[in-house]
Design a protein around this motif. Structure first.
Motif, short mmCIF file in Angstrom:
data_model
loop_
_atom_site.label_atom_id
_atom_site.label_comp_id
_atom_site.label_asym_id
_atom_site.label_seq_id
_atom_site.Cartn_x
_atom_site.Cartn_y
_atom_site.Cartn_z
N ALA A 193 0.83 -1.33 0.01
CA ALA A 193 -0.19 -0.11 0.04
C ALA A 193 0.83 1.30 -0.07
CB ALA A 193 -1.01 0.07 1.27
N GLN A 224 -5.45 -7.22 -1.75
CA GLN A 224 -6.56 -6.59 -0.75
C GLN A 224 -5.74 -5.25 -0.41
OE1 GLN A 224 -7.68 -9.63 1.86
NE2 GLN A 224 -9.51 -10.10 0.53
N GLU A 225 -4.55 -5.38 0.24
CA GLU A 225 -3.80 -4.44 0.65
C GLU A 225 -3.57 -3.27 -0.20
OE1 GLU A 225 0.49 -3.26 2.90
OE2 GLU A 225 -0.27 -5.25 2.89
N GLN A 227 -5.26 -2.75 -2.72
CA GLN A 227 -6.61 -2.13 -3.13
C GLN A 227 -7.11 -0.87 -2.48
OE1 GLN A 227 -8.12 -3.08 -6.01
NE2 GLN A 227 -9.42 -1.21 -5.75
N THR A 228 -6.35 -0.94 -1.13
CA THR A 228 -6.79 0.27 -0.07
C THR A 228 -5.94 1.41 -0.43
OG1 THR A 228 -5.03 -0.47 1.27
CG2 THR A 228 -6.96 -1.31 1.63
#
Length: 230
Positions: A193, A224-225, A227-228
């Motif tokens: 991220a 998922q990380e 995407q943040t």
């Protein structure tokens, strides 16, 4: 681009059988793979062609550096293989020769600035007059001037490099480690991220995925990380 388009999993495994098994395990979760020296000398070039034919994107990490004619000839052949990305050591003459050879193809040429396994003392030992940060920025300027498609640097330099190369060039960053992950032999690292927030466009992740007990779950967690931050 979505997170899936930005994650490049490094197939840093010792055999073709292990690479094929990893790609099968990851399935549709991962669409972009890096093939470097280790797999190249174990049948990786033919495998790279197969991946491209199957619709996967392939980053061929060859870090080419030679006389202009040799670099150009290699780039011409690699472009015909259907590769998406190729690394060139960011020496101005080599980059200019590569850019001319790749003209008209979809191959994105990446200038390798300073390896993420190197720190300031390593640079001194190698005889460079610049610290890693200064040399990365100098080579980013030279890569932009040569017409390269992108730059390879650590995420620590991604923000400064982005200011130099502008919004369109790719910034590909290895040395990515999820929070709490083992650094291994990397010295300039960042979380997924944070790397994207810093200015990276693509993240190369190898060991945190291919050495994980559950590679697919590890890749999903990284996506998922990522995407943040998007």
């Amino acid at each position: 681009m979505e997170a899936r388009d930005r994650l490049i999993v490094g197939l840093d495994v010792p055999s073709l059988a292990e690479a094929q098994a990893m790609v099968e395990t990851l399935g549709d979760t991962v669409s972009f793979y890096k093939i470097g020296y280790q797999l190249t000398f174990a049948g990786g070039l033919d495998f790279a062609r197969e991946l491209a034919q199957e619709g996967k994107k392939v980053f061929l990490d060859m870090k080419l550096l030679d006389i202009d004619n040799t670099v150009a000839s290699a780039v011409e052949n690699i472009a015909r293989m259907g590769m998406s990305m190729l690394t060139i050591h960011a020496y101005p003459k080599a980059m200019r020769a590569a850019v001319e050879a790749a003209r008209g193809s979809d191959l994105c040429l990446l200038g390798v600035t300073v390896l993420t396994s190197m720190d300031e003392q390593d640079m001194i030992d190698a005889g460079y007059e610049y610290d890693p940060h200064t040399l990365v920025l100098k080579r980013a300027e030279q890569g932009r001037a040569a017409g390269m498609g992108g730059i390879v640097c650590s995420a620590e330099e991604a923000g400064a490099v982005r200011q130099i190369v502008g919004p369109k060039m790719a910034i590909v960053t290895p040395g990515i480690r999820p929070a709490g992950g083992d650094r291994g032999d990397q010295k300039r690292v960042m979380t997924p991220a944070d790397a994207l927030k810093a200015g990276s466009s693509h993240l190369v992740v190898a060991r945190p995925v291919v050495k994980a007990a559950d590679p697919k779950a590890a890749a999903i967690a990284i996506l998922q990380e990522m995407q943040t931050a998007l």
